[in-house]
Design a protein around this motif. Structure first.
Motif, PDB file in Angstrom:
ATOM      1  N   THR A 132      37.786  81.434  86.261  1.00 51.09           N
ATOM      2  CA  THR A 132      36.404  81.898  86.287  1.00 51.09           C
ATOM      3  C   THR A 132      36.412  83.372  85.918  1.00 51.09           C
ATOM      4  O   THR A 132      37.455  84.037  86.026  1.00 51.09           O
ATOM      5  CB  THR A 132      35.760  81.733  87.679  1.00 51.09           C
ATOM      6  N   ASP A 136      36.951  80.811  77.285  1.00 49.40           N
ATOM      7  CA  ASP A 136      36.163  79.584  77.115  1.00 49.40           C
ATOM      8  C   ASP A 136      36.429  78.545  78.197  1.00 49.40           C
ATOM      9  O   ASP A 136      36.271  77.347  77.972  1.00 49.40           O
ATOM     10  CB  ASP A 136      36.433  78.975  75.741  1.00 49.40           C
ATOM     11  N   THR A 188      34.806  88.960  75.294  1.00 46.41           N
ATOM     12  CA  THR A 188      34.931  90.075  76.227  1.00 46.41           C
ATOM     13  C   THR A 188      35.785  91.192  75.643  1.00 46.41           C
ATOM     14  O   THR A 188      36.566  90.986  74.710  1.00 46.41           O
ATOM     15  CB  THR A 188      35.551  89.595  77.546  1.00 46.41           C
ATOM     16  N   ASP A 220      22.255  88.837  67.935  1.00 45.64           N
ATOM     17  CA  ASP A 220      22.109  88.857  69.390  1.00 45.64           C
ATOM     18  C   ASP A 220      22.595  90.169  70.015  1.00 45.64           C
ATOM     19  O   ASP A 220      23.142  90.172  71.116  1.00 45.64           O
ATOM     20  CB  ASP A 220      22.878  87.687  70.019  1.00 45.64           C
ATOM     21  N   GLY A 244      34.731  78.237  81.026  1.00 43.43           N
ATOM     22  CA  GLY A 244      33.521  77.844  81.735  1.00 43.43           C
ATOM     23  C   GLY A 244      32.502  77.158  80.844  1.00 43.43           C
ATOM     24  O   GLY A 244      32.767  76.849  79.674  1.00 43.43           O
ATOM     25  N   ASP A 245      31.331  76.909  81.407  1.00 44.24           N
ATOM     26  CA  ASP A 245      30.250  76.273  80.652  1.00 44.24           C
ATOM     27  C   ASP A 245      29.706  77.204  79.573  1.00 44.24           C
ATOM     28  O   ASP A 245      29.201  76.732  78.546  1.00 44.24           O
ATOM     29  CB  ASP A 245      29.114  75.862  81.596  1.00 44.24           C
ATOM     30  N   ASN A 246      29.798  78.504  79.824  1.00 43.28           N
ATOM     31  CA  ASN A 246      29.296  79.496  78.866  1.00 43.28           C
ATOM     32  C   ASN A 246      30.451  80.355  78.361  1.00 43.28           C
ATOM     33  O   ASN A 246      30.887  81.289  79.049  1.00 43.28           O
ATOM     34  CB  ASN A 246      28.239  80.389  79.531  1.00 43.28           C
ATOM     35  N   PRO A 247      31.003  80.052  77.178  1.00 38.45           N
ATOM     36  CA  PRO A 247      32.090  80.866  76.636  1.00 38.45           C
ATOM     37  C   PRO A 247      31.670  82.325  76.504  1.00 38.45           C
ATOM     38  O   PRO A 247      30.510  82.632  76.234  1.00 38.45           O
ATOM     39  CB  PRO A 247      32.349  80.235  75.262  1.00 38.45           C
ATOM     40  N   LEU A 248      32.626  83.213  76.713  1.00 36.73           N
ATOM     41  CA  LEU A 248      32.344  84.639  76.670  1.00 36.73           C
ATOM     42  C   LEU A 248      33.288  85.337  75.706  1.00 36.73           C
ATOM     43  O   LEU A 248      34.481  85.015  75.634  1.00 36.73           O
ATOM     44  CB  LEU A 248      32.511  85.265  78.069  1.00 36.73           C
ATOM     45  N   ASP A 281      38.392  86.162  73.651  1.00 39.16           N
ATOM     46  CA  ASP A 281      37.479  85.050  73.901  1.00 39.16           C
ATOM     47  C   ASP A 281      37.937  84.303  75.151  1.00 39.16           C
ATOM     48  O   ASP A 281      39.129  84.015  75.309  1.00 39.16           O
ATOM     49  CB  ASP A 281      37.464  84.079  72.719  1.00 39.16           C
ATOM     50  N   ARG A 325      30.878  91.125  76.086  1.00 38.10           N
ATOM     51  CA  ARG A 325      30.787  91.477  77.503  1.00 38.10           C
ATOM     52  C   ARG A 325      31.824  92.542  77.807  1.00 38.10           C
ATOM     53  O   ARG A 325      33.007  92.384  77.509  1.00 38.10           O
ATOM     54  CB  ARG A 325      31.057  90.243  78.360  1.00 38.10           C
TER      55      ARG A 325
END
Length: 220
Positions: free
Chosen positions: A66, A137, A145, A25, A139-143, A135, A56
């Motif tokens: 958030t 996590d 960063t 990805d 939210g609904d979409n883990p990121l 990392d 990210r």
């Protein structure tokens, strides 16, 4: 400070050059105007195997509820990274390398106009920025960063800015990535002034929507 950069190296070339297994990805290349919160190419190691991953750009501390719960942390200062709550764990346990072909910095003319410069290695090799990752996590979409480690500018860079990314040499990557034990802190210093070169580019890059190879072309 480093707030914008470019990557032009093909993905397979990055993977081969840094001996890393590429993820599926990864961000599209080339990209001549990478901005904060964009996905970036990052090298990470588990001690035996290096991976080329997407993260990210914009480190999110674990206590943020958030992604916008606090300041956007795109850079971490080398002088305080081991003390700041956001970064102190990452600088010990989660170091990585962000890849770039060059980065942008700005000066101002007498009328206050922002004048962009493009900075690269003199030997044309890719830039390997010291970085840290986290990392998030909540939210609904883990990121996943990351942030670039910066330090005081060397003599070359100080002509246009007082800060610069920590640029690692190939032989320093193993230590920064944790493959050679302790001692990475000593790498957090400015690159020798003869390692980098710079040239003015068109003010088109002042827009974060600008795109295309003309952004890095010399401008008189």
């Amino acid at each position: 400070m480093c707030g914008r950069f470019a990557i032009t190296l093909p993905t397979d070339a990055m993977a081969q050059l840094f001996a890393a297994a590429p993820a599926n990805d990864l961000p599209q290349v080339p990209n001549y105007n990478i901005c904060p919160t964009d996905p970036v190419h990052v090298i990470r190691s588990d001690g035996t195997q290096r991976s080329l991953l997407s993260m990210r750009w914009g480190f999110i501390p674990h206590w943020y509820k958030t992604p916008a719960d606090g300041p956007l942390l795109i850079n971490a200062r080398a002088e305080t990274i081991a003390e700041k709550p956001a970064f102190r764990s990452a600088c010990r346990e989660r170091r990585c390398v962000m890849l770039a072909s060059g980065f942008y910095e700005w000066t101002k003319d007498t009328e206050g106009n922002r004048l962009p410069w493009y900075i690269t290695r003199r030997d044309t090799a890719p830039l390997a920025f010291a970085a840290v990752w986290q990392d998030w996590d909540k939210g609904d979409n883990p990121l996943r960063t990351c942030a670039i480690v910066t330090t005081g500018a060397n003599a070359t860079m100080s002509k246009i800015h007082h800060r610069m990314p920590v640029v690692l040499e190939p032989e320093q990557l193993s230590l920064w990535l944790g493959e050679e034990g302790k001692g990475a802190a000593r790498l957090m210093q400015a690159a020798p002034e003869d390692k980098l070169q710079m040239h003015r580019v068109d003010r088109a890059v002042n827009s974060n929507r600008a795109a295309g190879p003309e952004l890095i072309e010399p401008f008189d």
